[in-house]
Write an enzyme that holds these catalytic residues in place. Structure first.
Site, PDB file in Angstrom:
ATOM      1  N   HIS A  67       0.824  -1.208   0.000  1.00 37.38           N
ATOM      2  CA  HIS A  67       0.000   0.000   0.000  1.00 37.38           C
ATOM      3  C   HIS A  67       0.859   1.259   0.000  1.00 37.38           C
ATOM      4  O   HIS A  67       0.397   2.320  -0.438  1.00 37.38           O
ATOM      5  CB  HIS A  67      -0.946  -0.006   1.198  1.00 37.38           C
ATOM      6  CG  HIS A  67      -2.149  -0.862   0.986  1.00 37.38           C
ATOM      7  ND1 HIS A  67      -3.432  -0.441   1.255  1.00 37.38           N
ATOM      8  CD2 HIS A  67      -2.271  -2.126   0.508  1.00 37.38           C
ATOM      9  CE1 HIS A  67      -4.296  -1.408   0.954  1.00 37.38           C
ATOM     10  NE2 HIS A  67      -3.610  -2.436   0.502  1.00 37.38           N
ATOM     11  N   ASP A  68       2.075   1.169   0.469  1.00 37.84           N
ATOM     12  CA  ASP A  68       2.986   2.304   0.388  1.00 37.84           C
ATOM     13  C   ASP A  68       3.440   2.521  -1.051  1.00 37.84           C
ATOM     14  O   ASP A  68       3.327   3.624  -1.594  1.00 37.84           O
ATOM     15  CB  ASP A  68       4.201   2.079   1.286  1.00 37.84           C
ATOM     16  CG  ASP A  68       5.205   3.218   1.215  1.00 37.84           C
ATOM     17  OD1 ASP A  68       4.764   4.386   1.184  1.00 37.84           O
ATOM     18  OD2 ASP A  68       6.416   2.953   1.204  1.00 37.84           O
ATOM     19  N   ASP A  75       7.874   5.338  -0.579  1.00 32.23           N
ATOM     20  CA  ASP A  75       8.460   6.502   0.089  1.00 32.23           C
ATOM     21  C   ASP A  75       8.015   6.653   1.535  1.00 32.23           C
ATOM     22  O   ASP A  75       8.218   7.704   2.154  1.00 32.23           O
ATOM     23  CB  ASP A  75       8.104   7.773  -0.687  1.00 32.23           C
ATOM     24  CG  ASP A  75       6.592   7.966  -0.837  1.00 32.23           C
ATOM     25  OD1 ASP A  75       5.827   7.185  -0.239  1.00 32.23           O
ATOM     26  OD2 ASP A  75       6.172   8.898  -1.560  1.00 32.23           O
ATOM     27  N   ASN A  95      -7.591   1.743   3.320  1.00 30.36           N
ATOM     28  CA  ASN A  95      -6.705   1.588   4.475  1.00 30.36           C
ATOM     29  C   ASN A  95      -7.393   1.718   5.824  1.00 30.36           C
ATOM     30  O   ASN A  95      -6.947   1.144   6.815  1.00 30.36           O
ATOM     31  CB  ASN A  95      -5.584   2.635   4.418  1.00 30.36           C
ATOM     32  CG  ASN A  95      -4.699   2.480   3.201  1.00 30.36           C
ATOM     33  OD1 ASN A  95      -4.582   1.405   2.638  1.00 30.36           O
ATOM     34  ND2 ASN A  95      -4.076   3.582   2.781  1.00 30.36           N
ATOM     35  N   ASP A 248       2.972 -20.000   0.580  1.00 27.68           N
ATOM     36  CA  ASP A 248       3.130 -21.051  -0.426  1.00 27.68           C
ATOM     37  C   ASP A 248       2.121 -20.830  -1.544  1.00 27.68           C
ATOM     38  O   ASP A 248       1.473 -19.786  -1.604  1.00 27.68           O
ATOM     39  CB  ASP A 248       2.981 -22.434   0.206  1.00 27.68           C
ATOM     40  CG  ASP A 248       1.648 -22.614   0.933  1.00 27.68           C
ATOM     41  OD1 ASP A 248       0.683 -21.870   0.623  1.00 27.68           O
ATOM     42  OD2 ASP A 248       1.550 -23.499   1.806  1.00 27.68           O
TER      43      ASP A 248
END
Length: 320
Positions: A67-68, A75, A95, A248
């Protein structure tokens, strides 16, 4: 012609200088080798303790990194708290009441600062923590390119538009990933991160109640027991029913059986070139692991701040 030579020479020199400047700040796994040689062991040891205490934290940190990077690049903008001058990404629709792991990143940052003060960015810490989240859950390990710096701004608007919603169809998903220069193959591998973690009832209710042709009937019935048609929005279910805490290829086996918990996950089998990758990953954990590593490195290279841009935050939640 002779009079043009000095100008041409200066132009070429300028171009060479710019190229050297850019190349000097490319991301590299050895970025902190001299200035903070213990960095990776500090991050890993803190992650080990956290995941032993709460296995779900692995998925939370991995999702935090995703999500960044998808909002204006990798950043650490997602870590910033609201201020009087801007509203941060934490309260964006994808979020809000969903992202976890902020306290763990704070803890890692504090541990790193004790040894290497004002040296390591929050964005690099998040990238390393995400890698360790995968490895400590049984997934592959890779060398994380480092050298990112932290932004001084954030954008709730960008978070609301750049992150793929759980209701997205395959066309929307492909478009969102393509906007970040990620292929259908990258997208499929990255969405395989849902092999660990949990989802709230509110994110998959429509899928299990209103999409009978796109979900296994018995699977939907089981999920309805913990996700009523009304209420229970925060009730949790594992994204991967086969091995919810192990990294997995079980997630892709679920999709093949029409047991994807989220609408957006099951959409990976709704036509397009990614269908072949789903089938391959369902058969081969090795193929999935290799492609996931490649896709994570590409994602980690989305618009990083380097060189003199941005800053090294003293605290990940606030600009200096």
């Amino acid at each position: 012609m002779a009079s043009l030579l000095p100008s041409l020479f200066h132009f070429l020199f300028f171009l060479s200088t710019c190229t050297s400047f850019i190349n000097a700040y490319h991301l590299t796994p050895t970025f902190y080798a001299r200035r903070c040689p213990k960095l990776q062991s500090i991050v890993r040891s803190t992650m080990v303790k956290a995941i032993i205490n709460e296995p779900r934290m692995a998925a939370s940190i991995l999702r935090l990194h995703f999500h960044d990077c998808f909002v204006n690049g990798c950043d650490a903008s997602v870590l910033l708290n609201d201020t009087p001058t801007f509203k941060g990404e934490k309260s964006a629709a994808p979020n809000d009441n969903s992202l976890k792991g902020f306290k763990l990143i704070d803890e890692i940052k504090s541990n790193v600062e004790t040894i290497c003060k004002n040296v390591v960015s929050c964005s690099d810490i998040l990238a390393l923590a995400a890698r360790d989240a995968v490895t400590l859950s049984g997934g592959p390990r890779w060398k994380v390119p480092l050298g990112r710096r932290d932004t001084r701004t954030t954008s709730i608007e960008a978070a609301n538009t750049n992150l793929p919603p759980t209701t997205a169809n395959i066309t929307t998903l492909t478009s969102i990933f393509a906007a970040k220069s990620l292929t259908a193959r990258d997208m499929t591998a990255l969405m395989g991160a849902h092999t660990i973690g949990m989802a709230r009832c509110t994110t998959f209710r429509t899928h299990i109640y209103n999409e009978p042709n796109n979900i296994n009937t018995n699977f939907a019935l089981i999920k309805k027991a913990n996700c009523p048609a009304w209420g229970g929005d925060n009730n949790l279910a594992p994204l991967d029913t086969g091995s919810p805490t192990r990294f997995d290829n079980s997630f892709f086996k679920n999709l093949m059986a029409k047991q994807g918990l989220l609408h957006s996950d099951q959409e990976l089998l709704n036509g397009g070139s990614q269908v072949a990758w789903v089938r391959l990953y369902a058969k081969s954990n090795v193929a999935f692991g290799n492609d996931f590593v490649n896709a994570m490195i590409k994602m980690g290279n989305i618009s990083p701040l380097t060189g003199r841009f941005g800053e090294i935050r003293r605290h990940c939640r606030f600009v200096n």
